[in-house]
Structure formats: C-alpha cells, structure tokens
Write a protein that holds these residues in place. Structure first.
Motif, PDB file in Angstrom:
ATOM      1  N   GLY A  62       0.634  -1.237   0.359  1.00 40.74           N
ATOM      2  CA  GLY A  62      -0.211  -0.221  -0.123  1.00 40.74           C
ATOM      3  C   GLY A  62       0.493   1.511  -0.162  1.00 40.74           C
TER       4      GLY A  62
ATOM      5  N   ASP B 177       0.175  -1.091  -5.307  1.00 43.56           N
ATOM      6  CA  ASP B 177      -0.376  -0.187  -4.369  1.00 43.56           C
ATOM      7  C   ASP B 177      -1.951  -0.445  -5.105  1.00 43.56           C
ATOM      8  OD1 ASP B 177      -1.005   2.237  -1.978  1.00 43.56           O
ATOM      9  OD2 ASP B 177      -2.874   2.030  -3.639  1.00 43.56           O
TER      10      ASP B 177
ATOM     11  N   GLY C 241      -3.506  -6.019  -1.724  1.00 39.85           N
ATOM     12  CA  GLY C 241      -3.160  -6.586  -0.995  1.00 39.85           C
ATOM     13  C   GLY C 241      -3.939  -8.255  -0.628  1.00 39.85           C
TER      14      GLY C 241
ATOM     15  N   ASN D  90       2.819   1.386   5.817  1.00 42.93           N
ATOM     16  CA  ASN D  90       2.639   2.548   6.795  1.00 42.93           C
ATOM     17  C   ASN D  90       1.560   3.116   6.591  1.00 42.93           C
ATOM     18  OD1 ASN D  90       4.438   4.663   8.304  1.00 42.93           O
ATOM     19  ND2 ASN D  90       2.824   5.854   6.504  1.00 42.93           N
TER      20      ASN D  90
HETATM   21  C1  SAM Z   1      -3.176   6.346   4.054  1.00 44.86           C
HETATM   22  S1  SAM Z   1      -3.036   6.072   1.998  1.00 44.86           S
HETATM   23  C2  SAM Z   1      -1.121   5.782   2.875  1.00 44.86           C
HETATM   24  C3  SAM Z   1       0.128   5.259   1.551  1.00 44.86           C
HETATM   25  C4  SAM Z   1       1.060   4.719   2.267  1.00 44.86           C
HETATM   26  N1  SAM Z   1       1.446   3.399   2.871  1.00 44.86           N
HETATM   27  C5  SAM Z   1       1.935   6.593   3.046  1.00 44.86           C
HETATM   28  O1  SAM Z   1       1.869   6.117   4.518  1.00 44.86           O
HETATM   29  O2  SAM Z   1       1.839   7.072   2.217  1.00 44.86           O
HETATM   30  C6  SAM Z   1      -3.318   4.674   2.189  1.00 44.86           C
HETATM   31  C7  SAM Z   1      -2.864   3.295   0.732  1.00 44.86           C
HETATM   32  O3  SAM Z   1      -3.997   1.502   1.004  1.00 44.86           O
HETATM   33  C8  SAM Z   1      -3.914   1.108  -0.314  1.00 44.86           C
HETATM   34  N2  SAM Z   1      -5.364   0.528   0.347  1.00 44.86           N
HETATM   35  C9  SAM Z   1      -6.593   0.142   0.419  1.00 44.86           C
HETATM   36  N3  SAM Z   1      -6.447  -0.957   0.088  1.00 44.86           N
HETATM   37  C10 SAM Z   1      -5.704  -2.243   0.079  1.00 44.86           C
HETATM   38  C11 SAM Z   1      -5.652  -3.317  -0.387  1.00 44.86           C
HETATM   39  N4  SAM Z   1      -6.694  -3.841   0.346  1.00 44.86           N
HETATM   40  N5  SAM Z   1      -4.254  -3.466  -0.313  1.00 44.86           N
HETATM   41  C12 SAM Z   1      -3.318  -2.389  -0.705  1.00 44.86           C
HETATM   42  N6  SAM Z   1      -3.712  -1.545   0.224  1.00 44.86           N
HETATM   43  C13 SAM Z   1      -4.737  -1.014  -0.322  1.00 44.86           C
HETATM   44  C14 SAM Z   1      -4.710   2.673  -0.556  1.00 44.86           C
HETATM   45  O4  SAM Z   1      -4.422   2.231  -1.946  1.00 44.86           O
HETATM   46  C15 SAM Z   1      -3.428   3.535  -0.503  1.00 44.86           C
HETATM   47  O5  SAM Z   1      -2.903   4.238  -0.797  1.00 44.86           O
END
Ligand code: SAM
Length: 284
Positions: free
Chosen positions: A43, A65, A88, A104
């Motif tokens: 993510g 992502d 994920g 994160n």
């Molecule tokens: C608050 S953002 C954090 C992004 C990055 N890790 C950061 O700290 O800036 C949450 C992220 O989780 C991703 N996300 C949501 N559902 C997900 C899933 N099922 N598998 C992987 N990533 C996912 C979203 O697309 C988004 O980019």
C-alpha cells in the motif's frame, strides 16, 4: 545526525500541517527499525513516505497499491525498483520472496485484515534453521487502540460528562479517515499468530499532547472541514497566483520551530499513544 522529518514533511505537506506532524512522528519512530532487503512496501500510495523514509533511488525493491493514480506517482518518485498495481488480498509474489514487508497507515483502512496478513506471512522469507536465520519481518504502523480516546474533541466532551457526544465525535473522525478498527497489541499478536508470525515489538507513538494538538490543528487548518480560509488559500487552483511559496516558507519556518518539542515527544513508559508500530517475524 538524525534526519529532520518534521521539516521534510512540513515542506511537502505545507498545505495540511497537522498531516505533516503526525507523519513526521511516525517516520521518526519507523526510522529506528532495520529494513532488510528484498523490501516490499504494501500500500505504498504515492510513494512519498517511502521516499522520505528510505531516501535513495531504488532503495525499495517493490511497492504496490491498488490505486493507479497514486501508483503512477510512486513510480515517478524513483524510490521503487519496481511497482505493481495489486491488492493486498492477492499478492502477485511467490512464497518467501521478501526479507521485509513494510506498510505505513494502510491496514486500518481495510475492514478484514486477516487475509492480507496471511498473504504477508506467505511472501516473507521462511526461517532457515540450518543457516541459523530467522524468518522475514513485517513492520507496520496503524492508529492504536487508544487513538479515539486521545482525540482532543473526545476527551474534552468526556471531561464534562458528555459520553454520547464524545462517542459521536470519535465516530465522525473514524468516518472522515475511513478507519475500520483499532486493535490492541494483544489482538495484533493473535492476528499475526494465525498467519504464522510472532509479534516481536509493539511500540506506541504520538503521546496524548501530540494527538490533542493534531486534532485541534485539523480543525484550525480546515483539514477535516469542507471549506476553510486556510484550505482556500492553500488550494492548488490558486497556485498560479504565486503567493503560495511565501505561505509555504512561513509554515515550514514557523511550525518546524513551534512544533519541534511535540515532534520529539515519546510516549512515557506504561502509557499509550495514538499510533502503534508493530514488528513481527515469520516463524513457520
Ligand atoms: C493512507 S494511504 C497510505 C499510503 C502510504 N503507505 C503512505 O504512508 O503514504 C492508504 C493506502 O492503502 C491503499 N490500500 C487500500 N486498500 C488496500 C488493499 N486492499 N491492499 C493494498 N493497499 C490498499 C490505498 O490505495 C492507499 O494508497
């Protein structure tokens, strides 16, 4: 010398200073861990956090992502050797590929994290007893089980006996941030154990004073309201008018001084903070 994440993040998120504060504390804590490669960023979003934390070009092996626009920015950041559009729940990697999976501020946005944690366990290195090597490690940050009660808007209402108002306030923050759960370290230990991992460390960060400031500043800077004077002045649509670079300089200079002591604050031993960093290791 330790990296100054507060100034770094205020520079990048000058238009939303409380976001910079929370993330700066988070990175200060996350930077104290060891990230062995191959490293996967689960993510990764737009890659900004990966870039600030890991720094050098191509220092993260893979970022993925499900959000295409964000992933394109992550690819442009240059910090990932490779990026994947993936979810994920179904990681497009073979068993035992990574020494470290980092994530994160992602898991709290996913209603049922168990299948994702299972996938993480699968793609981490297996322990190798012949070589005397431990399994791969999963390092992640999430808001903690204390997050709701440390909100300024929550505790202010509780203090005057307004229990219902306090709950409604915390629920409005959950909705705004799309948070689905706040597990305790013990609950994380169970979730990780079901995926073949052992919890090695649970560290709270963002102590009460910092979360209260963050919550109040979200209102002051209009981060959670639809419209505010600050939001209007900082709007990307007004970038061409040229005054925003001055605004940015003022924010970075002023707040990196005023918020410095908050940035450095650790959670006192035995207390809880609003953020939780977990380190777990694959055991099977
Ligand atoms: C608050 S953002 C954090 C992004 C990055 N890790 C950061 O700290 O800036 C949450 C992220 O989780 C991703 N996300 C949501 N559902 C997900 C899933 N099922 N598998 C992987 N990533 C996912 C979203 O697309 C988004 O980019």
């Amino acid at each position: 010398m330790a990296q100054d994440y507060l100034t770094d993040l205020l520079t990048r998120y000058w238009f939303a200073p409380p976001v910079a504060l929370w993330r700066a504390v988070e990175l200060r804590v996350a930077a104290q861990e060891r990230y062995e490669r191959p490293l996967l960023d689960l993510g990764c979003g737009d890659g900004l956090i990966g870039q600030v934390l890991f720094g050098r070009a191509s220092s993260v092996d893979v970022g993925f992502d499900p959000w295409l626009e964000q992933l394109r920015q992550a690819a442009r950041s240059g910090v990932y050797r490779h990026v994947d559009l993936a979810d994920g729940h179904h990681l497009p990697y073979s068993d035992g590929t990574f020494a470290t999976v980092f994530s994160n501020s992602v898991l709290e946005h996913i209603p049922d994290v168990r299948p994702i944690v299972r996938e993480v366990g699968r793609v981490l290195h297996r322990p190798d007893s012949a070589e005397g090597q431990g399994g791969g490690r999963f390092i992640f940050t999430v808001p903690s089980d204390a997050f709701r009660s440390l909100l300024y808007g929550y505790s202010r209402r509780r203090k005057v006996g307004d229990v219902e108002g306090a709950e409604a306030y915390a629920s409005s923050v959950d909705d705004w941030l799309a948070h689905h759960h706040y597990y305790t370290p013990d609950e994380w230990a169970d979730i990780l154990a079901a995926a073949g991992m052992n919890l090695l460390k649970a560290r709270y960060y963002v102590p009460r004073q910092v979360e209260e400031l963050w919550d109040r500043m979200n209102s002051r800077y209009g981060v959670k309201r639809r419209w505010s004077v600050w939001g209007f002045l900082a709007s990307p649509r007004l970038r061409s008018l040229g005054y925003q670079s001055l605004l940015r300089r003022l924010v970075v200079r002023g707040l990196s001084r005023r918020w410095r002591s908050y940035y450095r604050m650790d959670v006192p031993p035995g207390d809880k903070g609003g953020g939780l960093l977990i380190v777990a290791r694959r055991e099977e």
